[in-house]
Write a protein that holds these residues in place. Structure first.
Motif, PDB file in Angstrom:
ATOM      1  N   TYR A  48       0.794  -1.121   0.061  1.00 53.17           N
ATOM      2  CA  TYR A  48       0.012   0.403   0.252  1.00 53.17           C
ATOM      3  C   TYR A  48       0.818   1.566  -0.106  1.00 53.17           C
ATOM      4  O   TYR A  48       0.246   2.302  -0.309  1.00 53.17           O
ATOM      5  CB  TYR A  48      -0.919   0.230   1.042  1.00 53.17           C
ATOM      6  CG  TYR A  48      -2.027  -0.854   0.978  1.00 53.17           C
ATOM      7  CD1 TYR A  48      -3.493  -0.649   0.057  1.00 53.17           C
ATOM      8  CD2 TYR A  48      -1.953  -2.201   1.408  1.00 53.17           C
ATOM      9  CE1 TYR A  48      -4.186  -1.211   0.419  1.00 53.17           C
ATOM     10  CE2 TYR A  48      -3.258  -3.397   1.703  1.00 53.17           C
ATOM     11  CZ  TYR A  48      -3.855  -2.837   0.176  1.00 53.17           C
ATOM     12  OH  TYR A  48      -5.073  -3.868   0.021  1.00 53.17           O
ATOM     13  N   ARG A  49       2.215   1.131   0.731  1.00 54.27           N
ATOM     14  CA  ARG A  49       2.891   2.390   0.854  1.00 54.27           C
ATOM     15  C   ARG A  49       3.309   2.630  -0.768  1.00 54.27           C
ATOM     16  O   ARG A  49       3.422   3.757  -1.464  1.00 54.27           O
ATOM     17  CB  ARG A  49       4.399   1.670   1.638  1.00 54.27           C
ATOM     18  CG  ARG A  49       3.478   1.411   3.653  1.00 54.27           C
ATOM     19  CD  ARG A  49       4.789   1.312   4.249  1.00 54.27           C
ATOM     20  NE  ARG A  49       4.428   2.449   5.613  1.00 54.27           N
ATOM     21  CZ  ARG A  49       4.028   3.284   6.571  1.00 54.27           C
ATOM     22  NH1 ARG A  49       4.379   4.167   5.111  1.00 54.27           N
ATOM     23  NH2 ARG A  49       3.541   2.884   7.329  1.00 54.27           N
ATOM     24  N   ALA A  50       3.932   1.482  -1.595  1.00 58.15           N
ATOM     25  CA  ALA A  50       4.524   1.897  -2.786  1.00 58.15           C
ATOM     26  C   ALA A  50       3.747   2.466  -3.592  1.00 58.15           C
ATOM     27  O   ALA A  50       3.925   2.906  -4.773  1.00 58.15           O
ATOM     28  CB  ALA A  50       4.950   0.457  -3.109  1.00 58.15           C
ATOM     29  N   VAL A  51       1.922   1.893  -4.138  1.00 57.69           N
ATOM     30  CA  VAL A  51       1.630   2.513  -4.539  1.00 57.69           C
ATOM     31  C   VAL A  51       1.316   3.858  -4.441  1.00 57.69           C
ATOM     32  O   VAL A  51       0.903   4.515  -4.909  1.00 57.69           O
ATOM     33  CB  VAL A  51      -0.056   1.590  -4.598  1.00 57.69           C
ATOM     34  CG1 VAL A  51      -0.896   2.843  -4.949  1.00 57.69           C
ATOM     35  CG2 VAL A  51      -0.246   0.003  -5.090  1.00 57.69           C
ATOM     36  N   THR A  52       0.979   4.133  -3.108  1.00 64.07           N
ATOM     37  CA  THR A  52       0.900   5.740  -2.876  1.00 64.07           C
ATOM     38  C   THR A  52       2.260   6.634  -2.559  1.00 64.07           C
ATOM     39  O   THR A  52       2.063   7.524  -3.401  1.00 64.07           O
ATOM     40  CB  THR A  52       1.171   5.448  -0.978  1.00 64.07           C
ATOM     41  OG1 THR A  52      -0.240   4.825  -0.374  1.00 64.07           O
ATOM     42  CG2 THR A  52       0.292   7.098  -0.671  1.00 64.07           C
ATOM     43  N   TRP A  53       3.385   5.669  -2.390  1.00 61.44           N
ATOM     44  CA  TRP A  53       4.957   6.717  -3.235  1.00 61.44           C
ATOM     45  C   TRP A  53       4.573   6.706  -4.756  1.00 61.44           C
ATOM     46  O   TRP A  53       4.918   8.261  -4.827  1.00 61.44           O
ATOM     47  CB  TRP A  53       6.512   5.378  -2.447  1.00 61.44           C
ATOM     48  CG  TRP A  53       7.557   6.275  -3.339  1.00 61.44           C
ATOM     49  CD1 TRP A  53       7.701   7.079  -2.065  1.00 61.44           C
ATOM     50  CD2 TRP A  53       7.620   5.523  -4.555  1.00 61.44           C
ATOM     51  NE1 TRP A  53       9.013   7.607  -3.136  1.00 61.44           N
ATOM     52  CE2 TRP A  53       8.901   6.331  -4.568  1.00 61.44           C
ATOM     53  CE3 TRP A  53       7.629   5.188  -5.754  1.00 61.44           C
ATOM     54  CZ2 TRP A  53       9.854   6.781  -5.577  1.00 61.44           C
ATOM     55  CZ3 TRP A  53       8.023   5.233  -6.619  1.00 61.44           C
ATOM     56  CH2 TRP A  53       9.715   6.291  -6.446  1.00 61.44           C
ATOM     57  N   TRP A  54       4.096   5.413  -5.396  1.00 63.85           N
ATOM     58  CA  TRP A  54       4.343   6.021  -7.162  1.00 63.85           C
ATOM     59  C   TRP A  54       3.019   7.026  -7.654  1.00 63.85           C
ATOM     60  O   TRP A  54       3.435   8.069  -8.126  1.00 63.85           O
ATOM     61  CB  TRP A  54       4.213   4.440  -7.671  1.00 63.85           C
ATOM     62  CG  TRP A  54       3.654   4.310  -8.817  1.00 63.85           C
ATOM     63  CD1 TRP A  54       4.816   4.628  -9.656  1.00 63.85           C
ATOM     64  CD2 TRP A  54       3.124   3.893  -9.952  1.00 63.85           C
ATOM     65  NE1 TRP A  54       4.875   4.866 -10.715  1.00 63.85           N
ATOM     66  CE2 TRP A  54       3.409   4.322 -11.263  1.00 63.85           C
ATOM     67  CE3 TRP A  54       1.830   3.747  -9.969  1.00 63.85           C
ATOM     68  CZ2 TRP A  54       2.827   3.956 -12.406  1.00 63.85           C
ATOM     69  CZ3 TRP A  54       0.897   3.723 -10.678  1.00 63.85           C
ATOM     70  CH2 TRP A  54       1.422   3.295 -12.207  1.00 63.85           C
ATOM     71  N   ALA A  55       1.733   7.378  -6.488  1.00 65.30           N
ATOM     72  CA  ALA A  55       1.158   8.063  -7.100  1.00 65.30           C
ATOM     73  C   ALA A  55       1.598   9.388  -6.734  1.00 65.30           C
ATOM     74  O   ALA A  55       1.515  10.431  -7.693  1.00 65.30           O
ATOM     75  CB  ALA A  55      -0.509   7.825  -6.075  1.00 65.30           C
ATOM     76  N   ILE A  56       2.357   9.363  -5.534  1.00 66.46           N
ATOM     77  CA  ILE A  56       2.481  10.538  -5.076  1.00 66.46           C
ATOM     78  C   ILE A  56       3.413  11.194  -6.292  1.00 66.46           C
ATOM     79  O   ILE A  56       3.515  12.474  -6.608  1.00 66.46           O
ATOM     80  CB  ILE A  56       3.232  11.041  -4.015  1.00 66.46           C
ATOM     81  CG1 ILE A  56       2.220  10.619  -3.325  1.00 66.46           C
ATOM     82  CG2 ILE A  56       3.664  11.875  -3.858  1.00 66.46           C
ATOM     83  CD1 ILE A  56       2.935  10.485  -1.367  1.00 66.46           C
ATOM     84  N   HIS A  57       4.730  10.405  -6.360  1.00 64.94           N
ATOM     85  CA  HIS A  57       5.278  10.586  -7.825  1.00 64.94           C
ATOM     86  C   HIS A  57       4.850  11.211  -9.207  1.00 64.94           C
ATOM     87  O   HIS A  57       5.523  11.452 -10.009  1.00 64.94           O
ATOM     88  CB  HIS A  57       6.550   9.848  -7.942  1.00 64.94           C
ATOM     89  CG  HIS A  57       7.291   9.740  -6.154  1.00 64.94           C
ATOM     90  ND1 HIS A  57       7.084   9.577  -4.898  1.00 64.94           N
ATOM     91  CD2 HIS A  57       8.871  10.473  -6.613  1.00 64.94           C
ATOM     92  CE1 HIS A  57       8.144   9.839  -3.687  1.00 64.94           C
ATOM     93  NE2 HIS A  57       8.420  10.419  -5.223  1.00 64.94           N
ATOM     94  N   SER A  58       3.439  10.860  -9.487  1.00 66.37           N
ATOM     95  CA  SER A  58       3.233  10.588 -10.571  1.00 66.37           C
ATOM     96  C   SER A  58       2.512  11.501 -10.503  1.00 66.37           C
ATOM     97  O   SER A  58       1.306  12.098 -11.974  1.00 66.37           O
ATOM     98  CB  SER A  58       1.939   9.140 -11.003  1.00 66.37           C
ATOM     99  OG  SER A  58       3.163   8.205 -10.718  1.00 66.37           O
ATOM    100  N   ASN A  59       2.129  12.599  -9.473  1.00 66.76           N
ATOM    101  CA  ASN A  59       1.267  13.817  -9.304  1.00 66.76           C
ATOM    102  C   ASN A  59      -0.218  13.386  -9.727  1.00 66.76           C
ATOM    103  O   ASN A  59      -0.608  14.321 -10.696  1.00 66.76           O
ATOM    104  CB  ASN A  59       1.871  15.009 -10.684  1.00 66.76           C
ATOM    105  CG  ASN A  59       3.097  15.702 -10.215  1.00 66.76           C
ATOM    106  OD1 ASN A  59       3.268  15.883  -8.144  1.00 66.76           O
ATOM    107  ND2 ASN A  59       4.393  15.988 -10.249  1.00 66.76           N
ATOM    108  N   ILE A  60      -0.749  12.536  -9.764  1.00 67.39           N
ATOM    109  CA  ILE A  60      -2.001  12.334  -9.911  1.00 67.39           C
ATOM    110  C   ILE A  60      -2.530  12.567  -8.641  1.00 67.39           C
ATOM    111  O   ILE A  60      -2.752  12.879  -7.889  1.00 67.39           O
ATOM    112  CB  ILE A  60      -2.095  10.382 -10.075  1.00 67.39           C
ATOM    113  CG1 ILE A  60      -2.117   9.640  -8.657  1.00 67.39           C
ATOM    114  CG2 ILE A  60      -1.264  10.003 -11.588  1.00 67.39           C
ATOM    115  CD1 ILE A  60      -2.940   8.428  -8.923  1.00 67.39           C
ATOM    116  N   ASP A  61      -4.568  13.211  -9.202  1.00 64.97           N
ATOM    117  CA  ASP A  61      -5.107  13.081  -8.222  1.00 64.97           C
ATOM    118  C   ASP A  61      -5.914  12.433  -7.291  1.00 64.97           C
ATOM    119  O   ASP A  61      -6.540  11.298  -7.174  1.00 64.97           O
ATOM    120  CB  ASP A  61      -6.676  13.875  -8.838  1.00 64.97           C
ATOM    121  CG  ASP A  61      -7.586  14.331  -8.172  1.00 64.97           C
ATOM    122  OD1 ASP A  61      -7.303  14.772  -6.672  1.00 64.97           O
ATOM    123  OD2 ASP A  61      -7.928  15.179  -8.477  1.00 64.97           O
TER     124      ASP A  61
END
Ligand code: DC
Length: 234
Positions: A48-61
């Motif tokens: 769950y942390r990895a997906v969150t990290w990736w979402a933050i770094h991809s600047n998605i909403d």
């Protein structure tokens, strides 16, 4: 001895499932238990942390649940068991350490409360357990992901004890946060995890409850290893 199905896959009933709130000592114990049983350790919180990290770094909403789910389904997430635990890579980058920041902890609910995100990660968790004999640690291992597991444990501890443990763990990484703040965050996270609509944190009826407040890591690990050996005939 590990049990394989006719098709050469590991039986997911042989998963050792460990659930409980943050700071109950699950990660440390799961790691030791996996080593003792010669199983692999699956840290589902890290997913769950990895997906969150990736979402933050991809600047998605992050406030758009549909976009978050579409992104999650596309994630190139690689989980590799190593001697030091689970190596987590996204898009080929090792983010095993980067995902453990207070920033990710604060924002993660936007993803872990999303049923579409959970569905995809549960699928990946089951795949992992079919590939390797597994000690899986998280919030819904015994209730949702591996309901037929023969070995289920629910580790808990007093919030004050858990906050203190979290503080020590962060200090080792040169992150200093006052105990009152950590306690407040733990209580809030417990509430969120326990009251959420999808896969709330709760003890499976057939899970063994272990209160770790006044037990050592060795005592808890031994108890889990002994019971698992007996139930898995190992
Ligand atoms: O165990 P952890 O603190 O690394 O987990 C991070 C977050 O992920 C936490 O808020 C709960 C959530 N989580 C979850 O919802 N389901 C899991 N199986 C594992 C973790």
């Amino acid at each position: 001895m590990e049990s394989k199905n006719n098709n050469g896959l590991t039986s997911i009933e042989d998963v050792v499932a460990i659930d409980g709130p943050a700071g109950a000592g699950k990660s440390t114990v799961a790691h030791i238990v996996a080593k003792e049983l010669e199983f692999q350790y699956l840290d589902t919180g890290a997913m769950y942390r990895a997906v969150t990290w990736w979402a933050i770094h991809s600047n998605i909403d992050l406030d758009n649940p549909q976009v978050v789910v579409e992104y999650t389904r596309k994630i190139d997430l690689k989980l590799t068991p190593t001697d030091n635990g689970l190596k987590i890579e996204v898009g080929g980058k090792d983010i095993s350490q980067e995902i453990r920041t207070p920033e990710i902890t604060r924002i993660i609910y936007k993803l872990d409360e999303n049923p579409g995100v959970r569905e995809h990660l549960v699928y990946l968790q089951r795949l992992f357990a079919m590939k390797y004999p597994t000690v899986a640690e998280g919030r819904d291992m015994g209730t949702v992901v591996f309901p037929k597991a023969k070995c289920k444990f629910y580790m808990d501890a007093l919030p004050e004890v858990r906050a203190k443990r979290r503080q020590k763990e962060l200090e080792q990484r040169n992150i200093f946060i006052p105990i009152e703040q950590l306690l407040g965050e733990i209580i809030e996270r417990d509430k969120r995890n326990m009251e959420r609509e999808h896969s709330p944190l709760c003890k499976a009826d057939d899970a063994i409850l272990i209160d770790t407040s006044f037990l050592s890591i060795e005592e808890v690990s031994k108890k889990i290893v002994d019971i698992s050996r007996e139930r898995l005939k190992k």
